[in-house]
Design a protein around this motif. Structure first.
Motif, mmCIF file in Angstrom:
data_model
loop_
_atom_site.group_PDB
_atom_site.id
_atom_site.type_symbol
_atom_site.label_atom_id
_atom_site.label_comp_id
_atom_site.label_asym_id
_atom_site.label_seq_id
_atom_site.Cartn_x
_atom_site.Cartn_y
_atom_site.Cartn_z
ATOM 1 N N ASN A 1 2.665 2.660 -3.549
ATOM 2 C CA ASN A 1 3.517 3.160 -2.478
ATOM 3 C C ASN A 1 2.888 2.823 -1.133
ATOM 4 O OD1 ASN A 1 1.528 5.212 -2.026
ATOM 5 N ND2 ASN A 1 2.417 6.316 -3.749
ATOM 6 N N VAL A 2 3.598 3.095 -0.069
ATOM 7 C CA VAL A 2 3.123 2.700 1.258
ATOM 8 C C VAL A 2 1.808 3.377 1.630
ATOM 9 C CG1 VAL A 2 5.377 2.028 2.143
ATOM 10 C CG2 VAL A 2 4.622 4.368 2.438
ATOM 11 N N GLU A 3 1.504 4.497 1.018
ATOM 12 C CA GLU A 3 0.242 5.174 1.306
ATOM 13 C C GLU A 3 -0.948 4.493 0.629
ATOM 14 O OE1 GLU A 3 3.023 6.985 0.203
ATOM 15 O OE2 GLU A 3 3.560 7.587 2.241
ATOM 16 N N SER A 4 -0.693 3.656 -0.362
ATOM 17 C CA SER A 4 -1.785 3.029 -1.110
ATOM 18 C C SER A 4 -2.173 1.649 -0.572
ATOM 19 C CB SER A 4 -1.433 2.934 -2.596
ATOM 20 O OG SER A 4 -0.343 2.073 -2.799
ATOM 21 N N VAL A 5 -1.422 1.147 0.421
ATOM 22 C CA VAL A 5 -1.728 -0.158 1.005
ATOM 23 C C VAL A 5 -1.738 -0.056 2.523
ATOM 24 C CG1 VAL A 5 -0.743 -1.475 -0.913
ATOM 25 C CG2 VAL A 5 0.691 -0.912 1.038
ATOM 26 N N SER A 6 -2.326 -1.047 3.143
ATOM 27 C CA SER A 6 -2.295 -1.141 4.597
ATOM 28 C C SER A 6 -2.071 -2.602 4.962
ATOM 29 C CB SER A 6 -3.621 -0.637 5.197
ATOM 30 O OG SER A 6 -4.705 -1.399 4.705
ATOM 31 N N LEU A 7 -1.765 -2.835 6.223
ATOM 32 C CA LEU A 7 -1.612 -4.218 6.669
ATOM 33 C C LEU A 7 -2.896 -4.961 6.370
ATOM 34 C CD1 LEU A 7 0.215 -3.851 10.090
ATOM 35 C CD2 LEU A 7 1.169 -4.531 7.892
ATOM 36 N N ASP A 8 -2.784 -6.178 5.939
ATOM 37 C CA ASP A 8 -3.895 -7.049 5.570
ATOM 38 C C ASP A 8 -4.554 -6.687 4.249
ATOM 39 O OD1 ASP A 8 -3.465 -8.641 7.815
ATOM 40 O OD2 ASP A 8 -4.804 -7.439 9.051
ATOM 41 N N SER A 9 -3.999 -5.705 3.507
ATOM 42 C CA SER A 9 -4.444 -5.508 2.125
ATOM 43 C C SER A 9 -4.013 -6.738 1.332
ATOM 44 C CB SER A 9 -3.769 -4.296 1.484
ATOM 45 O OG SER A 9 -4.188 -3.094 2.049
ATOM 46 N N MET A 10 -4.727 -7.004 0.276
ATOM 47 C CA MET A 10 -4.330 -8.073 -0.631
ATOM 48 C C MET A 10 -4.011 -7.441 -1.975
ATOM 49 S SD MET A 10 -6.837 -11.158 0.341
ATOM 50 C CE MET A 10 -7.484 -11.197 1.998
ATOM 51 N N LEU A 11 -2.923 -7.912 -2.565
ATOM 52 C CA LEU A 11 -2.492 -7.412 -3.856
ATOM 53 C C LEU A 11 -2.705 -8.496 -4.891
ATOM 54 C CD1 LEU A 11 0.911 -5.860 -2.710
ATOM 55 C CD2 LEU A 11 -1.342 -4.761 -2.794
ATOM 56 N N LYS A 12 -3.442 -8.168 -5.940
ATOM 57 C CA LYS A 12 -3.678 -9.105 -7.037
ATOM 58 C C LYS A 12 -2.768 -8.704 -8.189
ATOM 59 C CE LYS A 12 -7.401 -11.167 -9.737
ATOM 60 N NZ LYS A 12 -6.885 -11.079 -11.073
ATOM 61 N N ILE A 13 -1.864 -9.596 -8.545
ATOM 62 C CA ILE A 13 -0.916 -9.372 -9.632
ATOM 63 C C ILE A 13 -1.112 -10.533 -10.607
ATOM 64 C CG2 ILE A 13 1.495 -8.990 -10.244
ATOM 65 C CD1 ILE A 13 1.994 -8.499 -7.188
ATOM 66 N N GLY A 14 -1.832 -10.295 -11.697
ATOM 67 C CA GLY A 14 -2.213 -11.405 -12.558
ATOM 68 C C GLY A 14 -3.075 -12.362 -11.756
ATOM 69 N N SER A 15 -2.677 -13.629 -11.675
ATOM 70 C CA SER A 15 -3.432 -14.595 -10.872
ATOM 71 C C SER A 15 -2.895 -14.704 -9.443
ATOM 72 C CB SER A 15 -3.386 -15.974 -11.540
ATOM 73 O OG SER A 15 -2.057 -16.458 -11.573
#
Length: 148
Positions: free
Chosen positions: A75-89
């Motif tokens: 959710n929006v509380e778990s990320v911030s701008l410039d976070s990177m999300l790793k989904i598989g590769s």
């Protein structure tokens, strides 16, 4: 841990997306076959957490709010701008949280409200690859990503 519940695309902007079995995220572009994919956009891919949309459960299906990826636990509380999300590769850089809603939005007309302006997470694809339901999503900060 966050999880991909559904991967969704549409061939036209301004409409709900339809779930698909899997998709290819293309570096610097977005999801192959999706109308919102664009190399010159900071919103190549969109994510929305399923728990945020439960209030609409009577009319809801994955992709109802034109999100590319319906998640659980992101959710929006778990990320911030410039976070990177790793989904598989795949690596997605978060570039925007929320967006300006178009008053003529077909989704808003159909459902009476749109939550993407407050709850949508948008990003660009830094590293492409296959994405499908049940893949884990890991939130990385820049230091963790570059030290891998």
């Amino acid at each position: 841990m966050s999880l991909v519940l559904s991967v969704n695309i549409s061939k036209t902007k301004g409409v709900s997306k339809k779930p698909i079995d899997k998709a290819i995220a293309i570096k610097g572009y977005g999801l192959f076959g999706d109308a919102h994919a664009c190399k010159d956009s900071n919103r190549q891919i969109s994510l929305l957490d399923f728990d945020e949309v439960m209030v609409f459960k009577d009319v809801l299906h994955f992709g109802s709010f034109a999100e590319n990826i319906t998640t659980r636990g992101l959710n929006v509380e778990s990320v911030s701008l410039d976070s990177m999300l790793k989904i598989g590769s795949i690596i997605v850089l978060v570039t925007q949280i929320g967006k300006t809603c178009n008053n003529a939005c077909n989704i808003k007309k159909l459902l009476g409200s749109c939550i993407m302006p407050k709850k949508g997470v948008f990003g660009v694809v830094l590293k492409g690859g296959l994405i499908k339901p049940n893949m884990p999503i890991e939130v990385l900060n820049g230091e963790n990503f570059y030290n891998r």
